[in-house]
Design an enzyme around this catalytic site. Structure first.
Site, short mmCIF file in Angstrom:
data_model
loop_
_atom_site.label_atom_id
_atom_site.label_comp_id
_atom_site.label_asym_id
_atom_site.label_seq_id
_atom_site.Cartn_x
_atom_site.Cartn_y
_atom_site.Cartn_z
N PHE A 52 -5.74 1.28 3.19
CA PHE A 52 -4.74 1.50 2.15
C PHE A 52 -3.42 0.79 2.43
O PHE A 52 -2.35 1.26 2.04
CB PHE A 52 -4.52 3.01 1.96
CG PHE A 52 -5.80 3.73 1.62
CD1 PHE A 52 -6.40 3.54 0.38
CD2 PHE A 52 -6.45 4.53 2.55
CE1 PHE A 52 -7.61 4.17 0.07
CE2 PHE A 52 -7.65 5.16 2.26
CZ PHE A 52 -8.24 4.97 1.00
N GLY A 106 0.82 -1.21 0.00
CA GLY A 106 0.00 0.00 0.00
C GLY A 106 0.86 1.26 0.00
O GLY A 106 0.36 2.34 -0.29
N TYR A 159 1.73 6.07 22.01
CA TYR A 159 1.62 6.64 20.68
C TYR A 159 1.54 8.15 20.83
O TYR A 159 0.58 8.66 21.43
CB TYR A 159 0.36 6.08 20.01
CG TYR A 159 0.24 6.37 18.54
CD1 TYR A 159 0.57 5.40 17.60
CD2 TYR A 159 -0.23 7.60 18.08
CE1 TYR A 159 0.45 5.65 16.24
CE2 TYR A 159 -0.35 7.86 16.72
CZ TYR A 159 0.00 6.88 15.81
OH TYR A 159 -0.13 7.13 14.46
N SER A 202 2.14 2.68 2.58
CA SER A 202 1.72 3.55 3.67
C SER A 202 2.78 3.69 4.76
O SER A 202 2.49 4.20 5.84
CB SER A 202 0.41 3.04 4.27
OG SER A 202 0.60 1.76 4.84
#
Lengths: 559, 559
Positions: free
Chosen positions: B211, B140, B479, B142
């Protein structure tokens, strides 16, 4: 609790002051076994005493012994025959039969070294490398695949064994993260005693638990009997320190990471071939507040296996799920009934089971739960529904308790059998659920055929039995036990031929060559099929890079 | 559903016909952002069109193009500017800022190849090796860490990109073993649609889900948002086929094995540097019959984190456990309230929360359960007890639903922000529970300091927010999202300085350099600290053995 080697059998299992208790049923047991393997007269061939056997002469000269003693200390370097014989081999059937029939060991370590800390391990590894010795890390020495055989490569001067069992300290506990760091020479019972005292458990209870070490569990990628809950070694290993011939390697120890391949999975299963694992951080659980082990009976192996599969695939939080096939169920039932009178209740149950279809190909399951009581109770409720679906007949807690109490005892039975000329060996494998039945049939049949073709005399009979020992969402392991009369003329050759045939069958039928015993020397031949040529090349490249001179445990895992 | 590259943005996220929906609140949102980052006038600097940018001239001559077309087919070899620009980079902030400020790409593939099966991959890999081209596997595209950057080593002739997305077939499903084998170029939505149709799920839903491809998830050792239930890529990967420059590698695919190190863990996280993953067998779950996502509010990050830890360490079977810190909670709350009137109920709740201690440093948790209804319900009951202990204020399903529905949308917000001169980047790490608070503080503070020291102009303000995105028994990931005004003179340099500082902070404070994004080019510098010199040497040795010419994805993971 780092056992003085003098209280442990050098040529058999466990402690001299312990053995398999036949509870006074000796005559019944031995006459049944004699009949079962078609061997009218059992031999009386007690294993050799240490003094009986011939050891190769140590290759070490006085200067070298002196150097080793100066690296460690006088009494950390052993060259006496008992220590050398004790550390010459592991605990495989092949190890035992060679000792008994040949009364000698072809290879023995030239010295046994007992380092007491990582610095001393570093000096020993460096010494071996600089002086061209093979170095064999040795924990409990319970390998059943030749994993600690005191062998060296051509051109090496000799063999040093590095016994890790004086490195047995708890380094630290991280109560928040539920991890503990230990030196790896610690034996199972000591490790669990330390943890229990603080309210924790690692939960790793292999059959060898009493006589194996943390480092050995990791090196061999071992599995405990409660691995459904606590995981195999590779699952509970959080991080490790490994002394390699090219330096100290401290692995990553994160709960998870995407920083490239996870190299901890090279340490788990490294079998001493990359270095000496000196410390390991492991995942803890709270010491279980509750446990419950029960037995179930199935009409056949398929319905039992289907229940195991459902338990795993539905995420039921069991600790132990173990299913004997019909042959093993019959063997266990008969064995435990020998020399005992059946009560009326027992006879009635047996009749009822027969009348209701549980008599033709009965299969016994042991199902255990432990941990938090609420969680275990919920798991039991889930299990109840599954057991109905598969028509499991509940045998209750007595069957579970019996298995639980005897779970470390079976290895003690092998020596008296062998002393009487009866071989017992085991092998284990794993495959996907869809291939389990095929593998079970193929391996059983290969074993039967190989035992028949290699029988010691006319009338000799082999027995094969198996159980699912560990289960996963996508498949399960199969653990085979096989029993046959030893060829008095060539026990080792007979064993090797049978092993060869059955390993071929495992490999050709989609099984791994080992689920938890490891590769050692005995499974080396089948590794390439499993890893692929490219995969094996990766492994060889690592070995070459980390141990360019081939010092570490030569001839095991990767050559 | 293998997207025609023409319907996807070559210089930003996702499809041209999709974007972030501000629901008519544009003015409120942009003016709040402008105020928050101290940037009175947002710039109007829309990203470049493909036709605007300068591409390096393709190094391929006609003969080579002809050879490639003969290996594949005419239309499987692309050399037009759109395809070359699309495949020049991934989706990192660094990729986007370079495009926007420099209006050029320094490197672009000399050709983009679309093999349709493993044999064609084999020929492409062989061609690249024999003709000294770098070969970049691209799914993808990504990657946010430079993992697909079209770079080659000195001395290589040029760069070929191997786009895997035409290899998107289901090979087989094993219903008993609950596994499926796919070609790896399949996108997330197509894979899940195929599985759902048969009653299964893989359950891997990263933010990039729409994606990104199966092969990319494995290569980058990715994590889905429901990884607490379904596991990271390395956990659900059962087996793989990898075309390396030294041959096809079919890994082991057993449920468990002790046949040496587990080499599947070299494939997970291999980032295209060892070969092209062509097929993967993955573990399935039954499609969930039930799901329930809810929000909880905590008085502070510590009590929220303690609840996450209890959930994991008590073995509660949750799917998603996510905890925003106070800065992120405030950001999300404010953002979603912009341009909306608060109702009376909302105002009363806010007042009550303030009066009861939830107003000072509120932290939002999203907790999701899915799967079998009985199991999920039991998990919810367990959670209820834990939530009481940590004084969690239940926000109900609306908060959960809102998060769930928006969970793939955030990447669409980055492009309009960047177009207006506002940088958004993210980084993620993981550590033990006992180190989590330290790491959270250290990284936040390093980010704040670095943004301040590298601010684009006087008054520019940086924002840092973080959440626990994935949790484990022994620790959790963190994160971080950080937002700051772009330096109009040197956006890439500004970004690099900040990245350097914060990566140092991660590494020095016991965090992994990546929990699920991978190494790529951006994290390479910090890998040795993490793996150790010996560990990195092992990785280098594998690379050298499997890819002796350095054909595969040079400059990523291991050099």
């Amino acid at each position: 609790m780092n056992f003085d080697r003098k209280i442990l059998r050098w040529n058999g299992w466990g402690r001299y002051d312990e053995g398999f208790d036949l509870e006074g049923r000796d005559d019944a047991v031995w006459s049944w076994i004699s009949e079962t393997v078609g061997m009218p007269t059992l031999v009386e061939n007690l294993g050799p005493k240490a003094v009986d056997i011939e050891l190769p002469i140590s290759q070490l000269n006085e200067k070298q012994v002196g150097e080793l003693k100066s690296l460690l200390s006088e009494e950390q370097v052993k060259i006496d025959p008992y220590e050398r014989a004790f550390h010459a081999k592991g605990q495989s059937f092949h190890d035992l039969i060679r000792l008994r029939q040949e009364k000698k060991v072809e290879m023995a370590p030239d010295a046994v070294l007992y380092p007491e800390n990582e610095e001393q391990v570093l000096s020993v590894v460096t010494y071996a490398k600089l002086n061209n010795f093979a170095l064999i890390p040795f924990g409990g020495g319970s390998s059943v695949v030749g994993g600690v055989e005191a062998a060296c490569k051509e051109g090496q001067r000799g063999v040093l064994v590095l016994d890790t069992t004086r490195m047995n300290r708890l380094i630290s506990i991280d109560a928040q993260s539920m991890t503990a760091t230990f030196e790896t020479g610690i034996y199972g019972p000591e490790l669990e005693a330390i943890l229990k005292d603080k309210g924790y458990t690692l939960g790793h209870y292999p059959q060898s638990f009493e006589f194996s070490t943390l480092g050995g569990w990791i090196a061999a990628r071992g599995a405990g009997q409660q691995s459904t809950k606590y995981g195999k070694a590779e699952k509970w290993l959080v991080g490790a320190r490994v002394v390699t011939p090219t330096g100290l390697w401290q692995t990553e120890d994160f709960p998870a990471s995407a920083a490239g391949p996870d190299l901890r999975h090279l340490v788990a299963g490294s079998e001493g071939a990359l270095g000496v694992i000196t410390q390991a951080t492991v995942r803890l659980h709270k010491a279980p507040e509750f446990d419950d082990y029960r037995g179930y009976l199935f009409k056949d192996f398929e319905s039992g296996a289907a229940m195991v599969r459902d338990i795993l695939q539905q995420g039921v939080q069991a600790a132990t799920v173990r299913l004997s096939d019909t042959d093993e169920t019959r063997f266990l039932t008969t064995f435990s009934g020998l020399g005992k009178k059946k009560g009326l209740g027992e006879r009635l149950i047996k009749r009822w089971l027969g009348a209701n279809g549980y008599g033709t190909s009965p299969c016994l399951m042991i199902l255990g739960f432990e941990g938090d009581m609420g969680v275990a109770r919920f798991a039991e409720r889930q299990t109840h529904a599954i057991s109905k679906k598969h028509k499991a007949f509940p045998l209750g807690r007595a069957a579970g308790k019996k298995w639980y109490e005897g779970r470390f005892k079976m290895p003690y039975m092998r020596d008296p059998l062998l002393d009487r000329g009866v071989a017992v060996d085991t092998l284990e494998t794993a495959t996907s659920w869809s291939n389990l039945s095929n593998l079970h049939t193929a391996v059983s049949s290969a074993l039967n055929q190989a035992m028949e073709q290699n029988k010691a005399f006319e009338g000799a009979k082999g027995i094969v039995m198996a159980h699912i020992s560990h289960a996963y969402e996508t498949g399960a392991s199969l653990y085979f036990t096989y029993v046959y009369p030893v060829d008095p003329a060539n026990g080792p050759g007979q064993w090797r031929t049978i092993k060869q045939a059955v390993s071929n069958a495992v490999s050709q039928n989609g099984g791994t060559i080992s689920h938890h015993h490891g590769v050692g020397t005995d499974h080396l031949e089948w590794l390439e099929k499993e890893k692929g040529e490219v995969g094996l090349n990766a492994l060889k490249a690592i070995k070459k890079k980390l141990d360019p001179n081939g010092v570490m445990n030569p001839g095991k895992l990767v050559v």
